[in-house]
Design a protein around this motif. Structure first.
Motif, PDB file in Angstrom:
ATOM      1  N   UNK A  67     -14.314 140.312 -25.485  1.00 50.38           N
ATOM      2  CA  UNK A  67     -13.053 140.724 -26.104  1.00 50.38           C
ATOM      3  C   UNK A  67     -12.189 139.567 -26.571  1.00 50.38           C
ATOM      4  N   UNK A  68     -12.622 138.329 -26.410  1.00 52.25           N
ATOM      5  CA  UNK A  68     -11.745 137.204 -26.775  1.00 52.25           C
ATOM      6  C   UNK A  68     -12.506 136.190 -27.616  1.00 52.25           C
ATOM      7  N   UNK A  69     -11.750 135.273 -28.206  1.00 48.44           N
ATOM      8  CA  UNK A  69     -12.346 134.283 -29.103  1.00 48.44           C
ATOM      9  C   UNK A  69     -13.072 133.173 -28.342  1.00 48.44           C
ATOM     10  N   UNK A  70     -12.906 133.110 -27.017  1.00 47.37           N
ATOM     11  CA  UNK A  70     -13.551 132.054 -26.243  1.00 47.37           C
ATOM     12  C   UNK A  70     -14.925 132.442 -25.718  1.00 47.37           C
ATOM     13  N   UNK A  71     -15.327 133.678 -25.957  1.00 43.51           N
ATOM     14  CA  UNK A  71     -16.643 134.146 -25.495  1.00 43.51           C
ATOM     15  C   UNK A  71     -17.783 133.273 -26.027  1.00 43.51           C
ATOM     16  N   UNK A  72     -17.608 132.707 -27.219  1.00 46.08           N
ATOM     17  CA  UNK A  72     -18.671 131.886 -27.817  1.00 46.08           C
ATOM     18  C   UNK A  72     -18.938 130.619 -27.013  1.00 46.08           C
ATOM     19  N   UNK A  73     -17.970 130.212 -26.176  1.00 48.33           N
ATOM     20  CA  UNK A  73     -18.122 128.995 -25.375  1.00 48.33           C
ATOM     21  C   UNK A  73     -18.654 129.271 -23.973  1.00 48.33           C
ATOM     22  N   UNK A  74     -18.764 130.547 -23.608  1.00 44.54           N
ATOM     23  CA  UNK A  74     -19.219 130.912 -22.259  1.00 44.54           C
ATOM     24  C   UNK A  74     -20.738 131.070 -22.263  1.00 44.54           C
ATOM     25  N   UNK A  75     -21.391 130.396 -21.328  1.00 42.64           N
ATOM     26  CA  UNK A  75     -22.843 130.503 -21.205  1.00 42.64           C
ATOM     27  C   UNK A  75     -23.179 131.687 -20.303  1.00 42.64           C
ATOM     28  N   UNK A 124      -7.825 130.933 -20.440  1.00 39.06           N
ATOM     29  CA  UNK A 124      -6.660 130.056 -20.633  1.00 39.06           C
ATOM     30  C   UNK A 124      -7.030 128.617 -20.318  1.00 39.06           C
ATOM     31  N   UNK A 125      -7.771 128.412 -19.234  1.00 37.40           N
ATOM     32  CA  UNK A 125      -8.201 127.050 -18.864  1.00 37.40           C
ATOM     33  C   UNK A 125      -9.173 126.494 -19.897  1.00 37.40           C
ATOM     34  N   UNK A 126     -10.078 127.338 -20.408  1.00 43.77           N
ATOM     35  CA  UNK A 126     -10.992 126.898 -21.462  1.00 43.77           C
ATOM     36  C   UNK A 126     -10.218 126.450 -22.691  1.00 43.77           C
TER      37      UNK A 126
END
Length: 199
Positions: A67-75, A124-126
């Motif tokens: 649901x967020x724009x940071x999902x692409x950075x999560x392995x 938020x930390x990412x």
């Protein structure tokens, strides 16, 4: 219903119960697509770092929330390791971008790694780490790494989460700090290619 409201209002019993004008809201029923989407996301309950499906199966690992724009950075993973240890560790909790009170591992494409902790939402930390790299904050361990490795690509993993009663968080900051130190030691984060500079 709106077209026939005046008929209902002719009944004396209903005029005492119903207001002169009524508002209606309609709820769309579930479709096959919505059921499949719920199944794909796991349709789960998260309590203290434990994720269970409605059937009671415990889920473990690190996953994008979707649901967020940071999902692409999560392995997306169920295990992790570092270049400094030969062991592969299982992720024994459930973590997403929306997880808080956790320990995370940032790994570069060149196998450099950093271990950190956050009491806030992981996304938020990412965002702070990625912002430090973008804005060239000299105190950031990730930015210092980018200076020596220009093609650095980072991915993030939640590797440990504090489990417990979320209504009573007394002592959680100390526990989080202790867990971070323990993982830095276990993964060899103080030694190259680890990017942690101190415990």
């Amino acid at each position: 219903m709106k077209n026939n409201w005046n008929i209902l209002m002719t009944n004396p019993r209903l005029t005492n119960i119903l207001p002169p004008k009524c508002m209606f809201s309609y709820r769309r029923d579930h479709t096959l697509g919505s059921y499949l989407n719920l199944h794909k996301r796991g349709r789960h309950k998260n309590v203290g770092g434990i994720q269970r499906t409605l059937s009671g199966v415990e889920l473990r690992g690190c996953f994008p929330c979707g649901h967020c724009s940071f999902c692409v950075h999560v392995k997306k993973s169920k295990e992790f390791s570092s270049k400094n240890v030969s062991r592969i560790f299982d992720i024994r909790c459930f973590g997403t971008c929306g997880t808080s009170w956790g320990i995370y591992l940032v790994t570069c494409s060149c196998f450099a790694f950093y271990i950190g902790q956050t009491s806030r939402l992981f996304r938020i930390r990412m965002s702070e780490h990625l912002s430090d790299v973008r804005n060239k904050h000299c105190s950031s361990a990730l930015y210092k790494h980018v200076l020596t490795h220009t093609n650095a690509k980072f991915h993030f993993q939640i590797i440990d989460v504090i489990r417990g009663d979320y209504n009573d968080k007394s002592g959680w900051h100390d526990l989080l700090h202790h867990k971070e130190k323990a993982w830095i030691i276990r993964l060899g984060g103080l030694f190259h290619p680890g990017l942690n500079e101190h415990l």
